[in-house]
Design an enzyme around this catalytic site. Structure first.
Site, PDB file in Angstrom:
ATOM      1  N   CYS A   2       0.862  -1.176   0.000  1.00  0.00           N
ATOM      2  CA  CYS A   2       0.000   0.000   0.000  1.00  0.00           C
ATOM      3  C   CYS A   2       0.904   1.233   0.000  1.00  0.00           C
ATOM      4  CB  CYS A   2      -0.853   0.028   1.261  1.00  0.00           C
ATOM      5  SG  CYS A   2      -1.769  -1.475   1.537  1.00  0.00           S
ATOM      6  N   ARG A  28       1.192   1.935  -6.003  1.00  0.00           N
ATOM      7  CA  ARG A  28       1.420   0.945  -4.944  1.00  0.00           C
ATOM      8  C   ARG A  28       0.130   0.275  -4.503  1.00  0.00           C
ATOM      9  NH1 ARG A  28       6.172   1.265  -2.370  1.00  0.00           N
ATOM     10  NH2 ARG A  28       5.278   0.264  -0.551  1.00  0.00           N
ATOM     11  N   TRP A  75      -3.774  -1.556  -1.104  1.00  0.00           N
ATOM     12  CA  TRP A  75      -3.687  -2.750  -1.937  1.00  0.00           C
ATOM     13  C   TRP A  75      -4.191  -3.872  -1.051  1.00  0.00           C
ATOM     14  CZ3 TRP A  75      -2.737  -3.808  -6.896  1.00  0.00           C
ATOM     15  CH2 TRP A  75      -2.520  -5.143  -7.244  1.00  0.00           C
ATOM     16  N   ASN A 101       1.166   0.053   6.085  1.00  0.00           N
ATOM     17  CA  ASN A 101       1.556  -0.761   4.930  1.00  0.00           C
ATOM     18  C   ASN A 101       2.319  -1.949   5.490  1.00  0.00           C
ATOM     19  OD1 ASN A 101       2.305  -1.819   2.463  1.00  0.00           O
ATOM     20  ND2 ASN A 101       4.166  -0.583   2.359  1.00  0.00           N
ATOM     21  N   GLY A 102       1.844  -3.158   5.221  1.00  0.00           N
ATOM     22  CA  GLY A 102       2.527  -4.364   5.712  1.00  0.00           C
ATOM     23  C   GLY A 102       1.503  -5.417   6.098  1.00  0.00           C
ATOM     24  N   GLU A 479      10.050 -20.577 -18.435  1.00  0.00           N
ATOM     25  CA  GLU A 479       9.820 -19.198 -17.964  1.00  0.00           C
ATOM     26  C   GLU A 479      10.940 -18.278 -18.433  1.00  0.00           C
ATOM     27  OE1 GLU A 479       7.462 -17.594 -17.011  1.00  0.00           O
ATOM     28  OE2 GLU A 479       8.337 -15.777 -16.191  1.00  0.00           O
ATOM     29  N   LYS A 483      10.279 -14.936 -20.833  1.00  0.00           N
ATOM     30  CA  LYS A 483      10.760 -13.590 -20.484  1.00  0.00           C
ATOM     31  C   LYS A 483      11.565 -12.992 -21.638  1.00  0.00           C
ATOM     32  CE  LYS A 483       8.703 -12.589 -17.443  1.00  0.00           C
ATOM     33  NZ  LYS A 483       7.762 -13.635 -17.422  1.00  0.00           N
ATOM     34  N   GLU A 486       9.268 -12.189 -24.613  1.00  0.00           N
ATOM     35  CA  GLU A 486       8.232 -11.153 -24.505  1.00  0.00           C
ATOM     36  C   GLU A 486       8.804  -9.750 -24.316  1.00  0.00           C
ATOM     37  OE1 GLU A 486       5.463 -11.167 -21.197  1.00  0.00           O
ATOM     38  OE2 GLU A 486       6.811 -12.387 -20.018  1.00  0.00           O
ATOM     39  N   HIS A 502      15.069 -35.183 -29.647  1.00  0.00           N
ATOM     40  CA  HIS A 502      13.955 -35.713 -30.470  1.00  0.00           C
ATOM     41  C   HIS A 502      13.493 -34.671 -31.487  1.00  0.00           C
ATOM     42  CE1 HIS A 502      13.672 -39.206 -27.865  1.00  0.00           C
ATOM     43  NE2 HIS A 502      13.809 -38.380 -26.846  1.00  0.00           N
ATOM     44  N   LYS A 602      -0.856  -6.306 -19.595  1.00  0.00           N
ATOM     45  CA  LYS A 602      -0.569  -6.896 -18.282  1.00  0.00           C
ATOM     46  C   LYS A 602      -1.615  -7.951 -17.933  1.00  0.00           C
ATOM     47  CE  LYS A 602       1.596  -7.593 -14.539  1.00  0.00           C
ATOM     48  NZ  LYS A 602       2.820  -8.412 -14.636  1.00  0.00           N
TER      49      LYS A 602
END
Ligand code: AGP
Length: 607
Positions: A2, A28, A75, A101-102, A479, A483, A486, A502, A602
């Site tokens: 947050c 945030r 958040w 925040n936390g 992955e 990355k 993209e 193969h 996104k």
């Protein structure tokens, strides 16, 4: 994650300054917002769910009197984005206001203790225990700063808080443990915020509040002390020479790089999930007749890695399925005994939600793992877990991927314990190593980043890359390839290393770069064979290995190293980090924008 903000002004109104500050922190968190100010001996407060502009439109956030105040843009982590869950939170008498925040890990027991004392709670948040604890201490006759100090000593978890009270209307008290907190110092005003951008237009003089410190802001200036021994801390403000745009990225050139570096902190948060949700989800997995792990893109790679975790640790066979193929592949066979564990950082991916809808129509159980509380996935899932990664601004998923892996490994571990499938020694070892993951990731970033930059320069001209791994590392290879594709627009292939002979190996010629992901697990020996096959055809071998793995390093043209001694099911978390950095620096070398890659969004909310 947050955003918190507070200020004391000698002239002007705090509310509009706080509103401006929160706008700079909106990246945030943006699902609810609130401001509290004090004038005379009265607390004024406005808050609601919604983005800052929406709430301001309805409530006029600037129309709060006073030259001292605090604000928060949320958040959601505990409690969905409803008005009563928005910060600031107050005590029973509305004399103390707090923004936070936390994550407070022990809020359940603190809340029970306070309810026993007669306190009434209005929200479902962990934060709300803080003003009530302060209220208790003020009742005992403590000063505001003493009350805050005694309160934070009782908090387990992470926090950056700002507190005001009508009891001492000229003071703003703040405290920090892990979550970021910075002080802004101007001639005629003082600021406190989660990030420098919030007050940068007002002042470029800033002092960091460190972990375990409390600061008191007043008209006389600011004072910083250590929470535990109350020692005075002398800390002069430093001049920040960031442009405001840079400041939102905390000095990093791109959000993607900031988010890669943020992973240790996020992984710590991911280790603080609410027990009851993890337990509930484990119970559903334990009861399932069959389990599908359903997702897209990077989240699918997390599911693929998770299938190895569930199999190796909990002896549970699961089926990782690309969401867009789920209906074709399993639409007819899914039934009331089926359980889908659906992974989506946005919680809004259309392909994923379509798979969920199809399964729900056939009475299957849907469980969700997401980063966004209040997303569609959280509404359609029977149980969901919020992975606590904070907003991910970069289109490429990085910190949300490693957080997903952490949560999934915790579920596999809990399931193994529930089923009694592995020994206590193994469980303790896995739990201990899981706790070490944030520091291991931190050491990988610190020790390998410069080397990755050099590799990106060395291989920038290559037209295509291979990413290979065996076992759980095949998910890491996929992955790493995604990355690079993209954000650097580089055609790349990824396969389980055993598959390369193969067919795909026909692509390999002299100088063709092949990246191997090879922790020292059960696949180590066979990967060496695959490396030799590629070397024999002139490939340039790049390996991600455990520190000190001389055997594989001796076969490679270039190597990147990760801390040793990790259980194989946890290895994807640190092993993917060098590949995230490689993709980022390759994008820079190829003058691509890592934060806004072409053709991508996104959250892919179209099928
Ligand atoms: C990953 O870097 C991409 N942004 C993309 O593959 C993403 O993982 C995919 O679209 C799934 O998104 P979700 O986790 O929000 O469902």
């Amino acid at each position: 994650m947050c955003g918190i903000f507070g200020c004391i002004l000698r002239t002007g109104e705090a509310a509009s300054t706080i509103h401006e500050g929160l706008k700079k922190l909106e990246y945030r968190g943006y699902d609810s917002v609130g401001i509290a100010t004090i004038q005379g001996r009265q607390l004024f407060l406005k808050k609601d769910r919604g983005k800052i502009d929406e709430v301001h439109e309805i409530h006029n956030l600037d129309a709060l009197p006073g030259q001292l105040g605090i604000g928060h843009t949320r958040w959601a982590t505990h409690g969905a984005a409803y008005q009563e869950n928005a910060h600031p939170h107050t005590d029973c008498k509305n004399q103390v206001a707090v923004v936070h925040n936390g994550i407070i890990e022990n809020f359940v027991e603190l809340k029970a203790e306070l309810e026993e004392l007669g306190h009434t709670f209005r929200s479902k948040t962990d934060t709300e225990v803080i003003p009530h604890l302060i209220e208790e201490k003020l009742k005992e006759g403590l000063s505001l700063v003493e009350a805050v100090r005694e309160t934070v000593k009782r908090l387990d978890g992470s926090y950056a808080i700002a507190v005001i009270s009508v009891k001492e209307p000229d003071k703003l008290v703040c405290a920090r443990k892990e979550s970021p907190l910075v002080l802004g110092v101007a001639e005629d005003s003082l600021y406190i915020a989660s990030d420098i951008p919030a007050f940068l237009p007002k002042t470029n003089k800033s002092a960091i509040i460190q972990d375990g410190e409390i600061a008191v802001l007043s008209d006389e200036g600011y004072e910083i002390r250590k929470t535990l021994d109350w020692k005075l801390v002398t800390r002069e403000p430093e001049v920040i020479d960031w442009a405001p745009e840079m400041a939102e990225k905390q000095g990093y050139p791109h959000f993607m790089l900031k988010e890669i570096h943020e992973q240790p902190l996020r992984l710590r948060n991911t280790l603080r999930l609410q027990d009851q949700y993890l337990e509930l989800m484990t119970t559903f997995l334990d009861r399932a007749g069959e389990v599908f792990l359903v997702a897209c893109g990077t989240s699918y790679h997390a599911c693929l890695a998770a299938s190895y975790m569930f199999s190796k640790v909990a002896l549970l066979a699961t089926h990782p399925v690309v969401a867009s193929e789920f209906v074709e592949q399993h639409g007819k066979s899914v039934n009331i005994d089926s359980t889908l564990l659906v992974v989506s950082q946005s919680g809004e991916t259309a392909d994923t939600l379509a798979a969920v809808e199809s399964a729900r129509l056939r009475a299957a159980t849907v469980l969700g793992l997401t980063n966004i509380v209040g997303s569609t996935l959280t509404r359609v899932a029977r149980v969901y877990i919020s992975q606590q990664s904070g907003p991910e601004i970069g289109v490429a998923a990085t910190k949300t991927f490693t957080s997903q892996l952490s949560v999934l490994s915790q579920l596999a571990l809990r399931l193994a314990k529930k089923r009694g499938k592995i020994s206590h020694v193994e469980i303790e070892n896995l739990e201990e190593k899981l706790e070490q993951i944030p520091e291991i990731v931190e050491s990988v970033i610190l020790s390998q980043e410069e080397k990755v930059k050099r590799l990106a320069k060395k291989y920038r001209g290559k037209p295509c890359f291979f990413f290979l791994g065996r076992g759980i590392s095949s998910a890491v290879a996929l992955e790493g390839r995604l990355k690079l594709m993209e954000i650097a627009y580089l055609p790349s292939l990824a396969y389980p290393a055993g598959e390369s002979k193969h067919g795909p190996i026909s692509l390999v010629e002299s100088g063709f770069p092949v990246v191997f992901v090879c922790p020292k697990d059960g696949t180590h020996k066979t990967v060496i064979g695959n490396i030799m096959e590629m070397k024999a055809r002139g490939a340039s071998i790049i390996v991600v290995v455990e520190k000190g793995d001389e055997e594989i390093k001796s076969l490679a043209d270039d190597y990147l190293e990760v801390e040793t001694g990790l259980p194989e099911v946890l290895s994807p978390i640190p092993f993917v980090v060098p590949l995230q950095l490689f993709a980022y620096y390759m994008a820079i070398e190829r003058e691509c924008d890592p934060d806004k890659p072409r053709n991508l969004a996104k959250s892919v909310t179209v099928k």
